[in-house]
Design a protein around this motif. Sequence first.
Motif, PDB file in Angstrom:
ATOM      1  N   LEU A   1      10.570   4.617  -7.821  1.00  0.00           N
ATOM      2  CA  LEU A   1      10.205   3.578  -7.063  1.00  0.00           C
ATOM      3  C   LEU A   1      10.367   2.412  -8.062  1.00  0.00           C
ATOM      4  O   LEU A   1      10.114   2.217  -9.090  1.00  0.00           O
ATOM      5  N   ARG A   2      10.636   1.010  -7.391  1.00  0.00           N
ATOM      6  CA  ARG A   2      10.934  -0.169  -7.874  1.00  0.00           C
ATOM      7  C   ARG A   2       9.649  -0.802  -8.231  1.00  0.00           C
ATOM      8  O   ARG A   2       8.834  -1.202  -7.412  1.00  0.00           O
ATOM      9  N   CYS A   3       9.254  -1.110  -9.512  1.00  0.00           N
ATOM     10  CA  CYS A   3       7.956  -1.735  -9.753  1.00  0.00           C
ATOM     11  C   CYS A   3       7.802  -3.066 -10.574  1.00  0.00           C
ATOM     12  O   CYS A   3       6.790  -3.576 -10.671  1.00  0.00           O
ATOM     13  N   HIS A   4       9.153  -3.604 -10.520  1.00  0.00           N
ATOM     14  CA  HIS A   4       9.226  -5.232 -10.988  1.00  0.00           C
ATOM     15  C   HIS A   4       9.549  -5.800  -9.628  1.00  0.00           C
ATOM     16  O   HIS A   4       9.927  -5.557  -8.922  1.00  0.00           O
TER      17      HIS A   4
ATOM     18  N   GLU B   1       4.422  -1.155  -6.269  1.00  0.00           N
ATOM     19  CA  GLU B   1       2.689  -1.510  -6.153  1.00  0.00           C
ATOM     20  C   GLU B   1       2.327  -1.428  -4.854  1.00  0.00           C
ATOM     21  O   GLU B   1       1.124  -1.188  -4.422  1.00  0.00           O
ATOM     22  N   HIS B   2       3.248  -1.832  -3.769  1.00  0.00           N
ATOM     23  CA  HIS B   2       2.826  -1.923  -2.404  1.00  0.00           C
ATOM     24  C   HIS B   2       2.410  -0.311  -1.993  1.00  0.00           C
ATOM     25  O   HIS B   2       1.454   0.012  -1.328  1.00  0.00           O
ATOM     26  N   ILE B   3       3.249   0.613  -2.343  1.00  0.00           N
ATOM     27  CA  ILE B   3       3.176   2.197  -1.913  1.00  0.00           C
ATOM     28  C   ILE B   3       1.999   2.444  -2.714  1.00  0.00           C
ATOM     29  O   ILE B   3       1.371   3.334  -2.192  1.00  0.00           O
TER      30      ILE B   3
ATOM     31  N   HIS C   1      -0.634   1.145  -3.611  1.00  0.00           N
ATOM     32  CA  HIS C   1      -1.921   0.584  -3.021  1.00  0.00           C
ATOM     33  C   HIS C   1      -2.116   1.343  -1.651  1.00  0.00           C
ATOM     34  O   HIS C   1      -3.394   1.434  -1.343  1.00  0.00           O
ATOM     35  N   LEU C   2      -1.206   1.652  -1.046  1.00  0.00           N
ATOM     36  CA  LEU C   2      -1.420   2.636   0.265  1.00  0.00           C
ATOM     37  C   LEU C   2      -1.770   3.733  -0.021  1.00  0.00           C
ATOM     38  O   LEU C   2      -2.525   4.743   0.768  1.00  0.00           O
ATOM     39  N   VAL C   3      -0.980   4.494  -1.132  1.00  0.00           N
ATOM     40  CA  VAL C   3      -1.242   5.962  -1.261  1.00  0.00           C
ATOM     41  C   VAL C   3      -2.554   6.282  -2.039  1.00  0.00           C
ATOM     42  O   VAL C   3      -3.158   7.389  -2.100  1.00  0.00           O
ATOM     43  N   ARG C   4      -2.870   5.399  -3.288  1.00  0.00           N
ATOM     44  CA  ARG C   4      -3.929   5.821  -4.095  1.00  0.00           C
ATOM     45  C   ARG C   4      -5.230   6.089  -3.326  1.00  0.00           C
ATOM     46  O   ARG C   4      -5.789   7.121  -3.836  1.00  0.00           O
ATOM     47  N   PRO C   5      -5.655   5.471  -2.530  1.00  0.00           N
ATOM     48  CA  PRO C   5      -6.867   5.853  -1.702  1.00  0.00           C
ATOM     49  C   PRO C   5      -6.830   7.013  -1.057  1.00  0.00           C
ATOM     50  O   PRO C   5      -7.791   7.983  -1.241  1.00  0.00           O
ATOM     51  N   PHE C   6      -5.849   7.605  -0.615  1.00  0.00           N
ATOM     52  CA  PHE C   6      -5.472   9.229  -0.103  1.00  0.00           C
ATOM     53  C   PHE C   6      -5.545   9.983  -1.323  1.00  0.00           C
ATOM     54  O   PHE C   6      -6.252  11.056  -1.253  1.00  0.00           O
ATOM     55  N   SER C   7      -4.995   9.738  -2.430  1.00  0.00           N
ATOM     56  CA  SER C   7      -4.881  10.612  -3.394  1.00  0.00           C
ATOM     57  C   SER C   7      -6.270  10.756  -4.048  1.00  0.00           C
ATOM     58  O   SER C   7      -6.930  11.863  -4.301  1.00  0.00           O
ATOM     59  N   ALA C   8      -7.059   9.635  -4.345  1.00  0.00           N
ATOM     60  CA  ALA C   8      -8.258   9.485  -5.076  1.00  0.00           C
ATOM     61  C   ALA C   8      -9.239   9.965  -4.093  1.00  0.00           C
ATOM     62  O   ALA C   8     -10.396  10.601  -4.542  1.00  0.00           O
TER      63      ALA C   8
END
Length: 469
Positions: free
Chosen positions: A253-256, A267-269, A271-278
């Motif tokens: 994924l592009r992160c710059h 960063e957008h993805i 932000h969306l996936v981290r809550p599901f992961s954690a």
Amino acid sequence: MTAPRTPRKALGRLSLPERTFVADALRTETVGGVLLLFAAVTALIWANVPALRDSYESVSHFHLGPEALGLNLSVAHWAADGLLAVFFFVAGVELKRELVAGDLRDPKAAALPVVAALCGMAAPALVYTLTTTAGGGSLAGWAVPTATDIAFALAVLAVIGTSLPSALRAFLLTLAVVDDLFAILIIAVFFTSDLNFAALGGAVAGLAVFWLLLRKGVRGWYVYVPLALVVWGLMYNSGIHATIAGVAMGLMLRCHRREGEEQSPGEHIEHLVRPFSAGLAVPLFALFSAGVAVSGGALVDVFAQPETLGVVLGLVVGKMFGIFGGTWLTARFTRASLSEDLAWADVFAVSALAGIGFTVSLLIGELAFEGDAAMTDSVKAAVLTGSLIAAVLATVLLKVRNAKYRKLAEEEERDEDLSGVPDVYEQDDPAYHLRMAEIHERKAAEHRRLAREKAEVPGRAGEDHDGPA
């Protein structure tokens, strides 16, 4: 004449954008860590209460999934190979962001956490190897104590209520990111079974399509989620651990950020996936991995077997001295002075906290002793024991300095000019000092007005001079 060069600070104050990102990431991880802690306790109760033990085994070993695709797996297997792929996907995105926009972008700044993380993996492996060799045990579990669980560590911080400075939190987070990367490499290199080259070729082709779609700017979860599932399934059937697919896609994924973007796609993805992961993936893995029989005899056996003793000592002693030693040596040989707000005792406490090796340690323990159920359970008990000892030790060390941390946190948060930016980040801005001068002038004018009012009250001026001279 050349001006004297300012010595670089180790673990100095973060930049404001980095501080904001770290705060957001750690907030989610802290909530996930509390859920992880709850899941681990639930698993232990579920697996040890006689009336519930059989149901835990039944649920854990219940199989589901398409047999024709080689994916008829147990619930515990789905949690370890499927849900943890999401965790490693987030780790991949996080590592990519650190490399292109975070602390790892600058080689000089990256040296400290990278060397500390490598020493924090090598030392536990060495401690395990020495312990098991001396006791005549198996070397298969050398990688078990090498991992740090950032979510569990943050859960401990949340429970004990310490105001750990943001620089130390960021150091811990970066350590864990580098740790995750090398854990993935260890799993890929040392725990890969017989390869299915057809399935591996299919997975590589799927990853190439994933990368090409990203390069072309194609959007839509309905494109990427099905493709990700196909890549994951092929990677699983290839013989390489399926979580490798997650970290590979995360790194693509592009992160710059480009001009006009508030967030990069990565960063957008994230932000969306981290809550599901954690909040879901990792706690569910813990629920079906941490359920081991715990008794007085089992705990004694942890310190009696060379393999389990090696895991405990690796997590508690190896991690602590490895990370602390790596940090000290890096600062020493790069001539970087420790931030004046911190002391080496703080680094030692964080090094002890990094000895909490839960999620990835449990996963590697299952892979290292696959086929030996008794040893697998013993190693899991050792991971839990070592992590608990590290948590208690870190709690004691951090609590000693908590008053200092609280003052540092208050200083970092102070915003007297109400600009929305902490004052410590505005010291070089002339507008900030003009705003503060205006605020102080208003306060001074108010105090002068009050002084005049008090002086004008009848009898006030001489009431202190009624006594004898």
